[in-house]
Structures are given as structure tokens and as C-alpha cells.
Design a protein around this motif. Structure first.
Motif, mmCIF file in Angstrom:
data_model
loop_
_atom_site.group_PDB
_atom_site.id
_atom_site.type_symbol
_atom_site.label_atom_id
_atom_site.label_comp_id
_atom_site.label_asym_id
_atom_site.label_seq_id
_atom_site.Cartn_x
_atom_site.Cartn_y
_atom_site.Cartn_z
ATOM 1 N N LEU A 100 1.698 -6.103 -1.022
ATOM 2 C CA LEU A 100 2.832 -5.915 -0.049
ATOM 3 C C LEU A 100 2.587 -4.148 0.821
ATOM 4 O O LEU A 100 3.583 -3.642 0.936
ATOM 5 C CB LEU A 100 3.980 -5.665 -0.487
ATOM 6 C CG LEU A 100 3.939 -7.107 -1.103
ATOM 7 C CD1 LEU A 100 5.922 -6.922 -2.333
ATOM 8 C CD2 LEU A 100 5.166 -7.943 -0.463
ATOM 9 N N PHE A 126 2.404 -8.989 3.669
ATOM 10 C CA PHE A 126 3.809 -9.819 3.614
ATOM 11 C C PHE A 126 3.313 -11.072 3.976
ATOM 12 O O PHE A 126 3.810 -11.836 3.444
ATOM 13 C CB PHE A 126 4.857 -9.316 4.735
ATOM 14 C CG PHE A 126 5.509 -8.396 3.656
ATOM 15 C CD1 PHE A 126 4.835 -6.855 3.050
ATOM 16 C CD2 PHE A 126 6.892 -8.736 3.481
ATOM 17 C CE1 PHE A 126 6.235 -6.215 2.315
ATOM 18 C CE2 PHE A 126 8.104 -8.295 2.650
ATOM 19 C CZ PHE A 126 7.524 -6.755 2.432
ATOM 20 N N MET A 144 12.129 -8.230 1.974
ATOM 21 C CA MET A 144 11.257 -9.555 1.890
ATOM 22 C C MET A 144 12.406 -9.989 1.801
ATOM 23 O O MET A 144 12.121 -11.772 2.142
ATOM 24 C CB MET A 144 11.031 -9.218 0.503
ATOM 25 C CG MET A 144 10.372 -10.752 -0.544
ATOM 26 S SD MET A 144 8.782 -11.226 -0.110
ATOM 27 C CE MET A 144 7.774 -10.399 -0.269
#
Ligand code: ASP
Length: 438
Positions: A12, A18, A121
Motif C-alpha cells: 500500500l 493500491f 482504502m
């Protein structure tokens, strides 16, 4: 099928990473609960956001932290922009700045890495965001409280189809933020998997599973396909990292398997960690791990074997000095205690005099700079000659074995060698079990 998926910091670290994570999650409907770490390193010399936060917090009070905080905000902004999201973290950063200046605690500081990444996220996946402070509970002494957490988490996730729960931290009942030790997002993943009775806990990282041994010692070692919790515990304790050692406990109770997967190579099967399995490991042994920096305290005394309480008295000296021991191989009139050298060194003289007073030994000598190697494998139980193969390999490699300890579980054999023989010994054991098998 219900899966909990945890993604490590390197998975990440940037918008590109991502996107890979997004693809992985959307590839399977069952991937319903997501536990992110804070953004990690984008390249080897990069700094993890968690480390930037610790650094910034430490500076607060002695200097203006605006620059340091802006650098952290920039890391998130790059991800947000790269993903084309509308999220703004400005308000969050304003709160963080005040909290840092008020010195609310370094745990709070470090936890913001996961917290903010969770917000990003959740926005990216369009999943619900659940602050870990709400669902992961520590007691008033700051010790993780698994049962209360399980109750709260279960209740909170009931009927929640999809959620993002940041890793690494939780809170005391009064709301004070507390983190696990470093790498602790793995533990959060386990806790969530237990609470929702997941079928599988996928732990996504940047390697395709556990390797049979350390790649710094053996070039390109084989990957472990299946490993049991107990084997893993032995290997992690002896230095194999990939999964936080405490991540196993919540899952053990429920028998939930863990799959270590590689975000950059999702097609690789990775390593499956299970309670037990009929699958035999490919090479008799499952893995080899070890650590340097041990010291042996060898105690000799005539007729020791008939002196009831000898061992207890010796070990009590270590206890009173706050030193934990690793192994205690013993003979008829000899008793050895193996300890971490760094821990022992400070208390050395106090331990020696303590032992003299407690048991009046004939001789007491110290041997320092020892390494311990754990050869672990559920397959050893059913195979003859494992120990024989290890020792003949070591003798061929000219390694002198200083200590041997086979646990009663027959799951591992611990071997003590000189620090300088450590790498040679690991290589020799790897070769005899893995290379000669291929
Ligand atoms: N971000 C934390 C660390 O760097 C926790 C984690 O990544 O699991 O240790």
C-alpha cells in the motif's frame, strides 16, 4: 466463503500498489473485510509512514513540526491523487497536529498511519470504514484483551457486508490509543478473522510465502507450501519474519487457516498455515531458522543428579535477575543455561555470584557468541535418521556442534554452534534436506 484480507505496508506504499490491491479484492466476492497497514517503503531507501510519524512525534515540542507533517500528508496525497479520489485529509491532519503538540502519546502518533490509510482504502473500495479504536480493546494496563475485543468486534461486524478496519492499534476503554508491537497489523487481521469466523485469512505481503530458510544465507530457497501453526511458531520465534508471531493465537482457537500471498504475484499459491494437515512437507523438514548472540552458562557439580531442587535454584537466580532462559540442556553432573547474550551481559556478575551462593558449583564457566539453529518439521516424527543426517552434514561442513536439544514434540531439533559457523551450518542443513531431494 468469507475471507479477511490484510495488506502490508509495501502493498500500500503508492497509488499503483493500491490499484493492485483493489484488483485483488474485487477478484473475489468473498474478500469482505480488509485490514490495511500504513504505507510502507516505495523503494529500499524510502521511509515507512509509521517511522515518519514516530519521528515527527518525537520532534513535537522541540521544534515546529509543520514540515514533517506535510511530508507525511504528501505521502497520502500522492495516493489519493493517483487513485483519482475526492477525499481530503486536511481536517484529520489539523487534529493530528494539535494532538502531537499536546503530547497525547507515541502510540497514538504511530497509529495514525493505519488510521489514515484505512480512510483512503475505504473511500477507494467504497467499503464502510470502522475505526480500530472502536473494536480492538486493550485493558487498563495496556495489555490486549482478546475476549472483550472478540465480543465487541463480532457485534460491530454483524450484518456488515464489507468493511475496512485499520491494523496495528486499538484503544483502552477510556479511548486512549494503544498499538501492538511493530508489524502488528497482522494481529488485527487475525482478530477480525476470528470475530467473523472467516474461512480464510489472507495475509498479502511482498513475498510469495515463507521460505524454507533465510534468503540472505541460502540463495533462492524453496517456498514452504503448507506449514502448521506450531511449526510456524518455532520458526518465527527463531527469527523467521513475514508474519507477526502473535498473529497466530487468535486463529488457533478457531482453526482458521492463513494464506500468505504476494500482492505483486497474486497467481503464486503462497504458503498455507494450518492447524494440522495430512500433507507431508516436501523435504522431511519444513524450515530452518536461527539466531546469533547466545551465551551458555555451564555449571558442574559432583553428585548434582541426586541434589533435589538444583535446577530450580539455578533458574531462580535467572528469574531474580529478570533474565529469561532459552534452553537448559543437562547431563548427570552438568547443567547448562542458554540465554540471550545481550540480556545477560548487564547482569553477568550478579548471576554468577547468585549461582555460587545458591548451589555451590564445582565449576562455572561461560561460553559466549553462540548461535542457535532450529530445524523444524512435522515430518521428522515419522522419519528415521533426521538427526543423523543433520549431524553428518554438519561434520562434513566442519562445523562443531556445541549443543543439541530435541523438544519432546519431535517437531524441532535445536542445534547450538559458534556464531561464526552459523551460516555454514544453515547452508549444510538446507543442502542435505532440500538440494539432495530435488
Ligand atoms: N505500520 C506498522 C509498522 O510499521 C504496523 C504494520 O505494518 O503491521 O510496524
Amino acid at each position: 466463503m468469507k475471507k479477511v484480507v490484510k495488506f502490508g505496508g509495501s502493498s500500500l506504499a503508492s497509488a499503483e500498489q493500491f490499484k493492485k490491491v483493489g484488483e485483488i479484492i474485487h477478484a473475489e466476492k468473498s474478500r469482505r473485510y480488509v485490514v490495511p497497514s500504513a504505507p510502507g517503503k516505495r523503494f529500499p531507501k524510502d521511509t515507512k509512514v509509521t517511522d515518519m510519524l514516530y519521528d515527527c512525534y518525537e520532534a513535537a515540542g522541540t521544534m515546529d513540526i509543520t514540515g514533517k507533517l506535510n511530508a507525511i500528508a504528501q505521502r497520502y496525497q500522492e495516493i489519493i491523487d493517483g487513485l483519482g479520489l475526492e477525499v481530503s485529509l486536511d481536517e484529520e491532519f489539523a487534529k493530528i497536529k494539535t494532538a502531537f503538540e499536546e503530547h497525547v502519546g507515541s502510540d497514538y502518533a504511530a497509529s495514525r498511519g493505519e488510521y489514515l490509510n484505512g480512510i483512503v482504502m475505504a473511500a477507494y473500495l467504497e467499503y464502510e470504514f470502522i475505526d480500530a479504536a472502536e473494536v480492538v480493546r486493550f485493558d487498563e494496563d495496556g495489555v490486549f484483551d482478546p475476549e472483550t475485543t472478540n465480543k465487541i468486534m463480532k457485534k460491530r461486524l454483524e450484518g456488515v457486508e464489507h468493511a475496512v478496519i485499520p491494523g496495528f492499534y486499538g484503544a483502552l476503554e477510556d479511548g486512549t490509543i494503544k498499538t501492538f508491537s511493530r508489524g502488528g497489523s497482522d494481529i488485527t487481521g487475525s482478530i477480525v478473522a476470528r470475530a467473523v469466523c472467516a474461512d480464510l485469512y489472507e495475509n498479502w505481503t511482498d513475498v510469495s510465502g515463507f521460505l524454507v530458510t533465510d534468503p540472505h544465507i541460502v540463495e533462492d530457497p524453496e517456498t514452504i507450501e503448507t506449514i502448521t501453526y506450531r511449526e510456524l511458531r518455532e520458526l518465527s520465534y527463531m527469527g523467521a519474519t513475514v508474519l507477526h508471531a502473535d498473529a497466530i493465537f487468535p486463529l488457533r482457537q478457531e482453526g482458521i487457516p492463513i494464506n500468505i500471498k504476494n500482492t505483486n504475484r497474486p497467481q503464486d499459491p503462497g504458503t498455507l498455515i494450518v492447524e494440522s494437515t495430512c500433507r507431508q512437507p516436501r523435504f522431511t523438514i519444513t524450515g530452518i531458522a536461527g539466531k546469533k548472540g547466545f551465551c551458555a552458562i555451564n555449571i558442574e557439580k559432583d553428585q548434582m543428579n541426586s541434589e533435589i531442587g538444583f535446577g530450580r535454584k539455578v533458574l531462580q537466580v535467572f528469574e531474580e535477575n529478570g533474565i529469561s532462559f532459552e534452553h537448559v540442556p543437562s547431563g548427570i553432573d552438568t547443567f547448562t543455561v542458554l540465554v540471550h547474550q545481550s540480556e545477560f551481559m548487564e547482569k553477568e556478575q550478579s548471576v554468577i555470584s547468585g549461582i555460587h551462593r545458591a548451589v555451590h558449583p564445582d565449576t562455572l564457566d561461560l561460553e559466549s557468541d553462540l548461535a542457535l539453529i532450529a530445524v523444524v518439521g512435522r515430518g521428522m516424527r515419522a522419519t528415521r535418521g533426521t538427526a543423523g543426517r543433520i549431524f553428518s552434514a554438519l561434520s562434513h561442513a566442519n562445523v562443531n556442534v556445541k549443543m543439541i536439544d530435541q523438544g519432546s514434540s519431535e517437531l524441532n531439533i535445536i542445534i547450538g554452534v559458534k556464531n561464526e559457523d552459523f551460516e555454514t551450518a544453515v547452508k549444510a542443513i538446507y543442502d542435505i534436506f532440500v538440494l539432495t531431494h530435488l
